[in-house]
Design an enzyme around this catalytic site. Structure first.
Site, PDB file in Angstrom:
ATOM      1  NE  ARG A  62      14.997 -86.083  63.699  1.00 18.59           N
ATOM      2  CZ  ARG A  62      15.518 -85.459  64.744  1.00 18.59           C
ATOM      3  NH1 ARG A  62      16.510 -86.023  65.415  1.00 18.59           N
ATOM      4  NH2 ARG A  62      15.082 -84.276  65.113  1.00 18.59           N
ATOM      5  CB  THR A  97      10.177 -93.843  63.607  1.00 17.02           C
ATOM      6  OG1 THR A  97      10.697 -93.246  62.400  1.00 17.02           O
ATOM      7  CG2 THR A  97       8.803 -94.420  63.325  1.00 17.02           C
ATOM      8  CG  ASP A 101      20.547 -76.320  59.446  1.00 20.66           C
ATOM      9  OD1 ASP A 101      20.978 -76.316  58.272  1.00 20.66           O
ATOM     10  OD2 ASP A 101      19.663 -77.099  59.840  1.00 20.66           O
ATOM     11  CG  ASP A 142      18.887 -73.345  57.683  1.00 23.84           C
ATOM     12  OD1 ASP A 142      18.313 -73.732  56.660  1.00 23.84           O
ATOM     13  OD2 ASP A 142      18.387 -73.439  58.825  1.00 23.84           O
TER      14      ASP A 142
END
Length: 209
Positions: A104, A108, A200, A203
């Protein structure tokens, strides 16, 4: 709109609950994800086309039905999608594997592709895109858009958890792509994490939390 298929088999729900617990170790999380992805693979391949072949049983010749697994491609959205692959290959060991990497952009907030590797002859293949979390849906939508450029026969998307926001993003961008998930959670937090979620997924799979 995309069809959303909730895989609510008791074994799927049982393992997902155990995976959500914050005290679940990396080893147990990874093992249960493998088991759960095998169970989910049975559901997502339920409508796969079959072909007739002639075989010899110990008694006689007969015609039986088989899946052409070599026509199926499992596409992992890196890195967490890799946690699905071993379990799904238990069901369709002949499947090919593709990988797509997205990050990402911090300014933006849009996904940017950094890796893309697919088998040949994609126009002849059915694709199952795998990523444990459908959160904002931006990465999944971008991955599917990239894959559509290869004109595959079909695309499905499979995840462990989906947020309503992610489902809405996918349905708006790709109304023709069915979504398979083990749970639809409540919402996203301000950082784009699914609530109640499981943290996550990458992770927890790789022990990098």
């Amino acid at each position: 709109m995309s069809q959303v298929h909730l895989i609510d088999h008791p074994l799927v729900q049982h393992k997902l609950t155990l995976m959500r617990r914050k005290e679940a170790s990396t080893n147990s999380f990874r093992r249960m994800l493998g088991e759960l992805s095998t169970l989910m693979a049975y559901e997502i391949t339920r409508d796969m086309p079959l072909q007739d072949i002639e075989i010899e049983t110990p008694m006689e010749t007969m015609t039986g039905k088989v899946i052409d697994g070599k026509k199926l491609v499992l596409v992992s959205i890196l890195r967490a999608g890799n946690g699905f692959l071993d379990g799904m290959l238990n069901v369709v060991p002949g499947a090919r594997i593709g990988h797509i990497g997205l990050y990402r952009d911090p300014e933006t907030l849009q996904p940017v592709e950094y890796y893309f590797k697919m088998p040949s002859e994609m126009a002849e293949r059915d694709i199952i895109v795998v990523d444990p979390m459908l959160a904002t849906g931006n990465s999944a939508a971008a991955a599917v858009a990239r894959l559509k450029q290869m004109n595959p026969k079909s695309i499905k998307f499979m995840c462990l958890l989906a947020a309503p926001e992610g489902i809405a993003t996918m349905q708006k961008a790709h109304p023709d792509v069915p979504i398979y998930t083990a749970a639809i959670d409540r919402e996203l937090d301000s950082h784009g994490y699914i609530l109640p979620g499981l943290g996550d997924a990458g992770d927890r799979i790789f022990g990098t939390k």
